[in-house]
Write a protein that holds these residues in place. Structure first.
Motif, PDB file in Angstrom:
ATOM      1  N   LEU A 108       1.269  -1.032   0.198  1.00  0.00           N
ATOM      2  CA  LEU A 108      -0.246  -0.334   0.000  1.00  0.00           C
ATOM      3  C   LEU A 108       0.080   1.512   0.131  1.00  0.00           C
ATOM      4  CD1 LEU A 108      -2.933  -1.384   2.468  1.00  0.00           C
ATOM      5  CD2 LEU A 108      -3.384  -0.353  -0.073  1.00  0.00           C
ATOM      6  N   GLY A 109       2.307   1.699   0.790  1.00  0.00           N
ATOM      7  CA  GLY A 109       2.792   2.576   0.895  1.00  0.00           C
ATOM      8  C   GLY A 109       3.352   2.525  -0.806  1.00  0.00           C
ATOM      9  N   ARG A 110       3.654   1.533  -0.870  1.00  0.00           N
ATOM     10  CA  ARG A 110       4.947   1.658  -2.657  1.00  0.00           C
ATOM     11  C   ARG A 110       3.411   2.466  -3.868  1.00  0.00           C
ATOM     12  NH1 ARG A 110       8.042   3.892  -5.103  1.00  0.00           N
ATOM     13  NH2 ARG A 110       9.079   2.302  -7.443  1.00  0.00           N
ATOM     14  N   LEU A 111       2.249   2.191  -3.555  1.00  0.00           N
ATOM     15  CA  LEU A 111       1.019   2.040  -4.130  1.00  0.00           C
ATOM     16  C   LEU A 111       0.720   3.773  -4.110  1.00  0.00           C
ATOM     17  CD1 LEU A 111      -0.418   0.938  -6.049  1.00  0.00           C
ATOM     18  CD2 LEU A 111      -1.631   0.788  -4.581  1.00  0.00           C
ATOM     19  N   SER A 112       1.297   4.087  -3.117  1.00  0.00           N
ATOM     20  CA  SER A 112       0.866   5.435  -3.058  1.00  0.00           C
ATOM     21  C   SER A 112       1.573   6.505  -3.326  1.00  0.00           C
ATOM     22  CB  SER A 112       0.291   5.539  -0.966  1.00  0.00           C
ATOM     23  OG  SER A 112       1.852   6.030  -0.529  1.00  0.00           O
ATOM     24  N   ILE A 113       3.043   5.928  -3.350  1.00  0.00           N
ATOM     25  CA  ILE A 113       4.159   6.579  -4.056  1.00  0.00           C
ATOM     26  C   ILE A 113       4.023   6.489  -5.613  1.00  0.00           C
ATOM     27  CG2 ILE A 113       6.648   7.010  -4.484  1.00  0.00           C
ATOM     28  CD1 ILE A 113       5.496   8.486  -1.377  1.00  0.00           C
ATOM     29  N   PHE A 149      -2.216   4.716   2.107  1.00  0.00           N
ATOM     30  CA  PHE A 149      -1.633   5.555   2.678  1.00  0.00           C
ATOM     31  C   PHE A 149      -2.600   5.405   3.917  1.00  0.00           C
ATOM     32  CE2 PHE A 149      -0.563   8.957   6.226  1.00  0.00           C
ATOM     33  CZ  PHE A 149       1.341   8.777   6.206  1.00  0.00           C
ATOM     34  N   LEU A 150      -3.693   6.150   4.712  1.00  0.00           N
ATOM     35  CA  LEU A 150      -4.115   5.326   5.420  1.00  0.00           C
ATOM     36  C   LEU A 150      -4.365   4.012   5.865  1.00  0.00           C
ATOM     37  CD1 LEU A 150      -6.735   8.453   5.147  1.00  0.00           C
ATOM     38  CD2 LEU A 150      -4.449   8.410   6.408  1.00  0.00           C
ATOM     39  N   GLU A 151      -4.197   3.413   4.197  1.00  0.00           N
ATOM     40  CA  GLU A 151      -4.705   1.179   4.866  1.00  0.00           C
ATOM     41  C   GLU A 151      -3.474   1.213   5.055  1.00  0.00           C
ATOM     42  OE1 GLU A 151      -7.341  -0.163   3.791  1.00  0.00           O
ATOM     43  OE2 GLU A 151      -8.751   1.156   3.836  1.00  0.00           O
ATOM     44  N   ALA A 152      -2.392   1.317   4.514  1.00  0.00           N
ATOM     45  CA  ALA A 152      -0.868   1.076   4.709  1.00  0.00           C
ATOM     46  C   ALA A 152      -0.444   1.324   6.898  1.00  0.00           C
ATOM     47  CB  ALA A 152       0.575   1.914   4.247  1.00  0.00           C
ATOM     48  N   TYR A 153      -0.653   2.368   7.260  1.00  0.00           N
ATOM     49  CA  TYR A 153      -1.261   2.121   8.600  1.00  0.00           C
ATOM     50  C   TYR A 153      -2.092   1.625   9.297  1.00  0.00           C
ATOM     51  CZ  TYR A 153       3.148   5.404   8.229  1.00  0.00           C
ATOM     52  OH  TYR A 153       4.744   6.401   8.264  1.00  0.00           O
ATOM     53  N   ASN A 212       5.626   2.315   8.293  1.00  0.00           N
ATOM     54  CA  ASN A 212       5.943   3.993   9.284  1.00  0.00           C
ATOM     55  C   ASN A 212       7.912   3.399   8.587  1.00  0.00           C
ATOM     56  OD1 ASN A 212       6.706   6.352  10.127  1.00  0.00           O
ATOM     57  ND2 ASN A 212       7.818   5.398  12.166  1.00  0.00           N
ATOM     58  N   GLU A 213       8.365   1.519   8.889  1.00  0.00           N
ATOM     59  CA  GLU A 213       9.157   1.253   8.250  1.00  0.00           C
ATOM     60  C   GLU A 213       9.392   1.986   6.810  1.00  0.00           C
ATOM     61  OE1 GLU A 213       9.569  -2.390   8.911  1.00  0.00           O
ATOM     62  OE2 GLU A 213      10.345  -2.249  11.242  1.00  0.00           O
ATOM     63  N   TYR A 214       8.631   1.660   5.740  1.00  0.00           N
ATOM     64  CA  TYR A 214       8.664   1.566   3.938  1.00  0.00           C
ATOM     65  C   TYR A 214       9.207   3.088   3.966  1.00  0.00           C
ATOM     66  CZ  TYR A 214       7.203   2.388  -0.251  1.00  0.00           C
ATOM     67  OH  TYR A 214       7.475   3.069  -2.139  1.00  0.00           O
ATOM     68  N   TYR A 215       7.776   4.475   4.603  1.00  0.00           N
ATOM     69  CA  TYR A 215       7.903   5.335   4.043  1.00  0.00           C
ATOM     70  C   TYR A 215       9.220   6.277   4.486  1.00  0.00           C
ATOM     71  CZ  TYR A 215       3.331   5.371   2.725  1.00  0.00           C
ATOM     72  OH  TYR A 215       1.981   5.104   1.999  1.00  0.00           O
ATOM     73  N   LEU A 273      12.017   5.825   2.168  1.00  0.00           N
ATOM     74  CA  LEU A 273      11.966   6.050   0.319  1.00  0.00           C
ATOM     75  C   LEU A 273      13.387   6.750  -0.143  1.00  0.00           C
ATOM     76  CD1 LEU A 273       8.740   8.190   1.018  1.00  0.00           C
ATOM     77  CD2 LEU A 273       9.116   6.214  -0.339  1.00  0.00           C
ATOM     78  N   SER A 274      13.757   6.874  -1.135  1.00  0.00           N
ATOM     79  CA  SER A 274      14.425   6.838  -1.930  1.00  0.00           C
ATOM     80  C   SER A 274      15.032   8.899  -1.827  1.00  0.00           C
ATOM     81  CB  SER A 274      14.603   5.767  -3.304  1.00  0.00           C
ATOM     82  OG  SER A 274      13.637   7.035  -4.375  1.00  0.00           O
ATOM     83  N   ILE A 275      15.799   8.712  -2.478  1.00  0.00           N
ATOM     84  CA  ILE A 275      16.059  10.578  -2.606  1.00  0.00           C
ATOM     85  C   ILE A 275      14.561  10.574  -3.570  1.00  0.00           C
ATOM     86  CG2 ILE A 275      17.490  11.951  -3.008  1.00  0.00           C
ATOM     87  CD1 ILE A 275      19.975  11.067  -1.731  1.00  0.00           C
ATOM     88  N   ASP A 276      15.029   9.776  -5.183  1.00  0.00           N
ATOM     89  CA  ASP A 276      14.018  10.271  -5.698  1.00  0.00           C
ATOM     90  C   ASP A 276      12.634  10.166  -4.898  1.00  0.00           C
ATOM     91  OD1 ASP A 276      16.097  10.578  -7.077  1.00  0.00           O
ATOM     92  OD2 ASP A 276      15.996   8.321  -8.328  1.00  0.00           O
ATOM     93  N   GLU A 277      12.154   9.848  -4.411  1.00  0.00           N
ATOM     94  CA  GLU A 277      11.230   9.536  -3.769  1.00  0.00           C
ATOM     95  C   GLU A 277      10.650  10.542  -2.694  1.00  0.00           C
ATOM     96  OE1 GLU A 277      10.337   5.226  -4.020  1.00  0.00           O
ATOM     97  OE2 GLU A 277      10.087   5.318  -5.701  1.00  0.00           O
ATOM     98  N   MET A 278      11.368  10.920  -2.066  1.00  0.00           N
ATOM     99  CA  MET A 278      11.144  11.286  -0.813  1.00  0.00           C
ATOM    100  C   MET A 278      10.566  12.640  -1.192  1.00  0.00           C
ATOM    101  SD  MET A 278      14.011  11.899   1.613  1.00  0.00           S
ATOM    102  CE  MET A 278      15.167  10.504   2.420  1.00  0.00           C
ATOM    103  N   PRO A 279      10.446  13.750  -1.906  1.00  0.00           N
ATOM    104  CA  PRO A 279       9.192  14.507  -2.649  1.00  0.00           C
ATOM    105  C   PRO A 279       7.842  13.976  -2.592  1.00  0.00           C
ATOM    106  CG  PRO A 279      11.030  14.554  -3.944  1.00  0.00           C
ATOM    107  CD  PRO A 279      11.647  13.755  -3.372  1.00  0.00           C
ATOM    108  N   GLN A 280       7.356  13.214  -3.516  1.00  0.00           N
ATOM    109  CA  GLN A 280       5.907  12.383  -3.133  1.00  0.00           C
ATOM    110  C   GLN A 280       5.593  11.753  -2.094  1.00  0.00           C
ATOM    111  OE1 GLN A 280       8.655  11.451  -5.356  1.00  0.00           O
ATOM    112  NE2 GLN A 280       7.684  12.161  -7.418  1.00  0.00           N
TER     113      GLN A 280
END
Length: 133
Positions: free
Chosen positions: A55-60, A82-86, A94-97, A100-107
């Motif tokens: 779900l976290g990956r999907l949100s990004i 995002f809400l479903e992941a939590y 929390n571990e997933y978010y 995040l890689s530097i490229d995905e931090m803005p999202q």
């Protein structure tokens, strides 16, 4: 895509499909990436098959699709994921978010900001402070 089988794909298959969606986004094939994400979202939001990291990956990925000017509802889908992941597993989410890689931090930061602005979360200072007179 493995998600099109008759039975629900395993979490491992869903993660593979999300990597395929990422590759499609990088190749600017937003329509195909959108289709994969939508199908996985269907599996993840039905029943008890939720996985916080999927779900976290999907949100990004939905945030990336939104950045590309895709469907207007992609930010809403990202928000819901995002809400479903939590809700599924707050520690794994929390571990997933937080990884995040530097490229995905803005999202990730934009999505977290959207969530913060729509859900009232008391500040630690408010709940832990004591008025001193």
């Amino acid at each position: 895509m493995t998600a099109s089988s008759c039975s629900s794909p395993s979490v491992s298959e869903q993660k593979d499909d999300l990597e395929q969606a990422q590759a499609l986004i990088e190749r600017l094939d937003y329509r195909s990436a959108q289709s994969i994400c939508d199908e996985i979202r269907q599996y993840q939001t039905k029943g008890d098959a939720r996985d916080a990291k999927v779900l976290g990956r999907l949100s990004i990925l939905y945030m990336k699709l939104s950045d590309a000017g895709g469907h207007e509802e992609n930010i809403e889908y990202a928000y819901q994921c995002f809400l479903e992941a939590y809700s599924a597993d707050s520690i794994a989410a929390n571990e997933y978010y937080s990884s995040l890689s530097i490229d995905e931090m803005p999202q990730g930061m934009l999505l977290a900001g959207i969530v913060r602005n729509t859900i009232r979360i008391p500040d630690m200072e408010e709940s832990d402070s004591v008025a001193i007179k």
